[in-house]
Design a protein around this motif. Structure first.
Motif, PDB file in Angstrom:
ATOM      1  N   GLU A 270      11.733   5.538 -14.940  1.00  0.00           N
ATOM      2  CA  GLU A 270      11.954   6.906 -14.471  1.00  0.00           C
ATOM      3  C   GLU A 270      10.917   7.856 -15.054  1.00  0.00           C
ATOM      4  O   GLU A 270      10.399   8.734 -14.356  1.00  0.00           O
ATOM      5  CB  GLU A 270      13.352   7.369 -14.861  1.00  0.00           C
ATOM      6  N   ALA A 271      10.590   7.687 -16.340  1.00  0.00           N
ATOM      7  CA  ALA A 271       9.584   8.547 -16.966  1.00  0.00           C
ATOM      8  C   ALA A 271       8.217   8.336 -16.347  1.00  0.00           C
ATOM      9  O   ALA A 271       7.422   9.270 -16.226  1.00  0.00           O
ATOM     10  CB  ALA A 271       9.528   8.272 -18.467  1.00  0.00           C
ATOM     11  N   LYS A 272       7.939   7.115 -15.915  1.00  0.00           N
ATOM     12  CA  LYS A 272       6.635   6.823 -15.322  1.00  0.00           C
ATOM     13  C   LYS A 272       6.509   7.396 -13.925  1.00  0.00           C
ATOM     14  O   LYS A 272       5.506   7.994 -13.557  1.00  0.00           O
ATOM     15  CB  LYS A 272       6.407   5.302 -15.292  1.00  0.00           C
ATOM     16  N   GLY A 273       7.527   7.210 -13.097  1.00  0.00           N
ATOM     17  CA  GLY A 273       7.452   7.693 -11.728  1.00  0.00           C
ATOM     18  C   GLY A 273       6.644   6.770 -10.839  1.00  0.00           C
ATOM     19  O   GLY A 273       6.620   5.551 -11.038  1.00  0.00           O
ATOM     20  N   VAL A 274       5.936   7.346  -9.867  1.00  0.00           N
ATOM     21  CA  VAL A 274       5.208   6.569  -8.857  1.00  0.00           C
ATOM     22  C   VAL A 274       4.159   5.685  -9.516  1.00  0.00           C
ATOM     23  O   VAL A 274       3.445   6.108 -10.419  1.00  0.00           O
ATOM     24  CB  VAL A 274       4.540   7.501  -7.834  1.00  0.00           C
ATOM     25  N   THR A 275       4.093   4.449  -9.066  1.00  0.00           N
ATOM     26  CA  THR A 275       3.091   3.524  -9.583  1.00  0.00           C
ATOM     27  C   THR A 275       1.724   3.854  -9.012  1.00  0.00           C
ATOM     28  O   THR A 275       1.597   4.588  -8.031  1.00  0.00           O
ATOM     29  CB  THR A 275       3.467   2.075  -9.240  1.00  0.00           C
ATOM     30  N   GLY A 276       0.672   3.322  -9.628  1.00  0.00           N
ATOM     31  CA  GLY A 276      -0.683   3.575  -9.160  1.00  0.00           C
ATOM     32  C   GLY A 276      -1.545   2.341  -9.357  1.00  0.00           C
ATOM     33  O   GLY A 276      -1.136   1.354  -9.963  1.00  0.00           O
ATOM     34  N   GLY A 277      -2.794   2.399  -8.841  1.00  0.00           N
ATOM     35  CA  GLY A 277      -3.716   1.294  -9.017  1.00  0.00           C
ATOM     36  C   GLY A 277      -3.242   0.001  -8.406  1.00  0.00           C
ATOM     37  O   GLY A 277      -3.431  -1.075  -8.987  1.00  0.00           O
TER      38      GLY A 277
ATOM     39  N   CYS B 167       1.479  -0.234 -16.691  1.00  0.00           N
ATOM     40  CA  CYS B 167       1.054   1.133 -16.993  1.00  0.00           C
ATOM     41  C   CYS B 167      -0.476   1.204 -16.979  1.00  0.00           C
ATOM     42  O   CYS B 167      -1.157   0.190 -16.852  1.00  0.00           O
ATOM     43  CB  CYS B 167       1.608   1.598 -18.336  1.00  0.00           C
ATOM     44  N   SER B 168      -0.995   2.406 -17.151  1.00  0.00           N
ATOM     45  CA  SER B 168      -2.451   2.624 -17.110  1.00  0.00           C
ATOM     46  C   SER B 168      -3.037   2.523 -18.514  1.00  0.00           C
ATOM     47  O   SER B 168      -3.613   3.482 -19.037  1.00  0.00           O
ATOM     48  CB  SER B 168      -2.760   3.987 -16.493  1.00  0.00           C
ATOM     49  N   GLY B 169      -2.878   1.376 -19.152  1.00  0.00           N
ATOM     50  CA  GLY B 169      -3.411   1.171 -20.480  1.00  0.00           C
ATOM     51  C   GLY B 169      -2.383   1.448 -21.563  1.00  0.00           C
ATOM     52  O   GLY B 169      -1.289   1.969 -21.318  1.00  0.00           O
ATOM     53  N   PHE B 170      -2.754   1.111 -22.815  1.00  0.00           N
ATOM     54  CA  PHE B 170      -1.836   1.251 -23.935  1.00  0.00           C
ATOM     55  C   PHE B 170      -1.420   2.694 -24.164  1.00  0.00           C
ATOM     56  O   PHE B 170      -0.248   2.987 -24.414  1.00  0.00           O
ATOM     57  CB  PHE B 170      -2.470   0.681 -25.209  1.00  0.00           C
TER      58      PHE B 170
ATOM     59  N   LEU C  58       0.816  -1.211   0.000  1.00  0.00           N
ATOM     60  CA  LEU C  58       0.000   0.000   0.000  1.00  0.00           C
ATOM     61  C   LEU C  58       0.852   1.265   0.000  1.00  0.00           C
ATOM     62  O   LEU C  58       0.317   2.372   0.101  1.00  0.00           O
ATOM     63  CB  LEU C  58      -0.943  -0.004   1.213  1.00  0.00           C
ATOM     64  N   GLY C  59       2.156   1.113  -0.120  1.00  0.00           N
ATOM     65  CA  GLY C  59       3.040   2.273  -0.191  1.00  0.00           C
ATOM     66  C   GLY C  59       3.203   2.755  -1.618  1.00  0.00           C
ATOM     67  O   GLY C  59       2.466   2.358  -2.532  1.00  0.00           O
ATOM     68  N   TYR C  60       4.205   3.625  -1.836  1.00  0.00           N
ATOM     69  CA  TYR C  60       4.430   4.177  -3.173  1.00  0.00           C
ATOM     70  C   TYR C  60       4.931   3.122  -4.141  1.00  0.00           C
ATOM     71  O   TYR C  60       4.540   3.081  -5.294  1.00  0.00           O
ATOM     72  CB  TYR C  60       5.408   5.353  -3.095  1.00  0.00           C
ATOM     73  N   GLY C  61       5.824   2.256  -3.707  1.00  0.00           N
ATOM     74  CA  GLY C  61       6.197   1.085  -4.475  1.00  0.00           C
ATOM     75  C   GLY C  61       7.114   1.332  -5.657  1.00  0.00           C
ATOM     76  O   GLY C  61       7.546   2.444  -5.939  1.00  0.00           O
ATOM     77  N   ASP C  62       7.397   0.242  -6.352  1.00  0.00           N
ATOM     78  CA  ASP C  62       8.272   0.233  -7.520  1.00  0.00           C
ATOM     79  C   ASP C  62       7.526   0.839  -8.705  1.00  0.00           C
ATOM     80  O   ASP C  62       6.399   0.426  -9.006  1.00  0.00           O
ATOM     81  CB  ASP C  62       8.648  -1.230  -7.820  1.00  0.00           C
ATOM     82  N   PRO C  63       8.125   1.803  -9.414  1.00  0.00           N
ATOM     83  CA  PRO C  63       7.433   2.382 -10.570  1.00  0.00           C
ATOM     84  C   PRO C  63       7.139   1.369 -11.669  1.00  0.00           C
ATOM     85  O   PRO C  63       6.277   1.616 -12.515  1.00  0.00           O
ATOM     86  CB  PRO C  63       8.399   3.471 -11.057  1.00  0.00           C
ATOM     87  N   ARG C  64       7.820   0.229 -11.661  1.00  0.00           N
ATOM     88  CA  ARG C  64       7.515  -0.804 -12.656  1.00  0.00           C
ATOM     89  C   ARG C  64       6.189  -1.496 -12.355  1.00  0.00           C
ATOM     90  O   ARG C  64       5.636  -2.162 -13.237  1.00  0.00           O
ATOM     91  CB  ARG C  64       8.642  -1.835 -12.688  1.00  0.00           C
ATOM     92  N   GLY C  65       5.670  -1.357 -11.126  1.00  0.00           N
ATOM     93  CA  GLY C  65       4.438  -2.039 -10.749  1.00  0.00           C
ATOM     94  C   GLY C  65       4.709  -3.124  -9.727  1.00  0.00           C
ATOM     95  O   GLY C  65       5.849  -3.480  -9.442  1.00  0.00           O
ATOM     96  N   ARG C  66       3.640  -3.679  -9.176  1.00  0.00           N
ATOM     97  CA  ARG C  66       3.782  -4.704  -8.154  1.00  0.00           C
ATOM     98  C   ARG C  66       4.447  -5.955  -8.715  1.00  0.00           C
ATOM     99  O   ARG C  66       4.123  -6.426  -9.798  1.00  0.00           O
ATOM    100  CB  ARG C  66       2.410  -5.080  -7.577  1.00  0.00           C
ATOM    101  N   ILE C  67       5.357  -6.506  -7.933  1.00  0.00           N
ATOM    102  CA  ILE C  67       6.091  -7.683  -8.363  1.00  0.00           C
ATOM    103  C   ILE C  67       5.153  -8.870  -8.562  1.00  0.00           C
ATOM    104  O   ILE C  67       5.377  -9.733  -9.422  1.00  0.00           O
ATOM    105  CB  ILE C  67       7.219  -8.030  -7.357  1.00  0.00           C
TER     106      ILE C  67
ATOM    107  N   LEU D 178      -5.433  -0.984 -17.017  1.00  0.00           N
ATOM    108  CA  LEU D 178      -4.315  -1.867 -16.726  1.00  0.00           C
ATOM    109  C   LEU D 178      -3.655  -2.287 -18.034  1.00  0.00           C
ATOM    110  O   LEU D 178      -4.303  -2.891 -18.907  1.00  0.00           O
ATOM    111  CB  LEU D 178      -4.779  -3.110 -15.959  1.00  0.00           C
ATOM    112  N   GLY D 179      -2.396  -1.952 -18.180  1.00  0.00           N
ATOM    113  CA  GLY D 179      -1.626  -2.359 -19.338  1.00  0.00           C
ATOM    114  C   GLY D 179      -0.216  -2.709 -18.904  1.00  0.00           C
ATOM    115  O   GLY D 179       0.157  -2.548 -17.735  1.00  0.00           O
TER     116      GLY D 179
END
Length: 453
Positions: A324-331, A169-172, A134-143, A309-310
């Protein structure tokens, strides 16, 4: 009730000032009809005034009709018709706008989203999730999701994936925007694209400062022999959108050879790779060279675009820059849920059920055309959620208008043609037969046949 409410009493006297402030908040729309107000005790404590003052102000506004008070329901803003602006009559109610039937491509049957199964997966995922999820996490997304995707994509699409090289990422469109940003930083100025595609994708690349150059197209798919002077290409090799043909094997090999020879990068949009009917699965182009091809996929067709979800499977050299371009992960919760959905087999079951449903619709579409519009031929129908209906020359605009008269939303092929394409103009409709809900399918098909020549 411990409900927060910002209100600032004004004017002479606390009771009158509070009454006026509450009345103005309701009249101005800041407190919407049905909004529950704090109890008199709670609001008095927040404002530092006597409880009786708040109770009297509430009573005044109940008497005026601004508020309602019922035992067990508390004090709420009354339901009131909005006042018309001075000097202007109140608007008359209008019927809801929009088509009665929808065959625009790009969406699955949203009514078929597996709500109960998704909810069960969400509960399991949330129960098992560690606190740091539930933290900021890896910008690549949850492992958890990246690991599940690596296994699924390798098994189902022939992708050579490692969790460390996947970025969620958040979709295509989000993924394409990130890639456009990274490519521009690397000095890329132009991206080759297919003659037919989605302008929203071309516009995203343009917004990143990249020019889009359309390539020629024929019966074997996009022609890659004309690639020159560019360092990147966006392509839909599994099922070209919207024409519906797979890229010929010789051209797939030639495309990878171009990328290796020139150091170019291929952006592979695998937008509906799970849905095939009359052919063997066409594996992902990325499997031929993971260092020269970026694989992009989403849950938009298999589940729902609203999930946002993408994923991208990236060459090793691009992972850090894209993250790096994405930054903080979400969702995060949806990512954990999709991971559970994949690991439990629910995703495979959903895809198989959807494949049967859409194949049945495709067959019904082809049968209806043969019976009621025999001059119209459906092409690109061996896979996917849409078909191209070829029309007599010069008839596309009139057929689109006729469809609108039938209350049917449908797009002509010209809508998807790149403005600088040299490809011959073709008259056709692009019919998204996955879009309507089951209960509307028969009516939608009837409306389409009535509009066709």
């Amino acid at each position: 009730m411990g409900i927060d409410l910002y209100v600032e009493p004004t004017g002479p006297g606390l009771r009158r000032g509070l009454t006026d402030a509450l009345r103005e908040a309701v009249r101005g729309g800041r407190l919407a009809p049905g909004t529950r107000l704090p109890s008199s005790r709670a609001l008095a404590a927040d404002l530092g005034i006597a409880r009786n003052t708040v109770a009297d102000a509430y009573a005044d506004l109940v008497a005026e009709g601004w508020l309602t008070a019922r035992q067990g329901s508390g004090t709420r803003v009354a339901e009131r018709a909005p006042a018309a602006p001075a000097g202007r009559p109140a608007p008359r109610p209008r019927p809801a706008a929009g088509p009665a039937y929808d065959l625009t491509p790009g969406s699955p049957d949203l009514a078929a989203f597996p709500r109960a199964e998704w909810l069960r997966a969400a509960r399991r995922a949330l129960t098992a999730a560690p606190h740091d999820a539930l933290g900021y996490g890896d910008p690549r997304g949850r492992i958890e999701l990246r690991t599940a995707l690596a296994g699924y994509l390798a098994r189902a699409r022939g992708v050579r994936a490692d969790p460390g090289r996947i970025v969620v990422c958040s979709g295509f469109s989000h993924g394409l925007s990130l890639l456009g940003t990274v490519l521009r930083r690397r000095g890329v100025r132009a991206v080759s694209v297919e003659s037919y595609g989605l302008d929203v994708h071309w516009n995203l690349l343009a917004a990143a400062g990249l020019r889009t150059d359309p390539l020629a197209f024929d019966g074997l798919g996009t022609r890659v022999d004309a690639l020159s002077g560019v360092r990147a290409l966006l392509v839909t090799p599994g099922h070209q959108f919207p024409m519906g043909v797979p890229l010929h094997p010789d051209r797939r090999a030639a495309l990878v050879d171009w990328a290796r020879r020139t150091g170019g990068l291929v952006l592979e949009d695998d937008y509906d790779g799970e849905f095939r009917y009359d052919r063997q699965p066409v594996g992902a182009l990325q499997g031929l060279d993971p260092e020269r091809v970026v694989y992009l996929g989403t849950a938009s067709k298999s589940l729902a675009p609203g999930l946002r979800l993408g994923w991208m499977v990236l060459p090793e050299a691009l992972v850090a820059e894209v993250a790096e371009a994405k930054g903080v992960t979400g969702g995060v919760l949806d990512q954990l849920t999709l991971a559970e959905f994949l690991d439990s087999g629910a995703y495979d079951r959903q895809v198989r059920a959807a494949r049967l449903r859409y194949r049945r619709r495709r067959d019904q579409l082809v049968a209806a055309l043969a019976e009621r519009a025999p001059s119209v031929r459906a092409t690109g129908i061996a896979a996917g959620l849409h078909a191209v209906l070829e029309l007599p020359p010069g008839t596309e605009p009139s057929v689109v208008r006729a469809a609108a008269w039938q209350g049917l939303a449908v797009h002509g092929l010209s809508r998807f043609r790149h403005e600088r394409s040299a490809a011959p103009v073709r008259d056709a409709l692009v019919v998204g037969y996955g879009t309507p809900p089951d209960h509307a399918w028969t009516g939608t098909l009837d409306a389409l046949c009535r509009a066709l020549p």
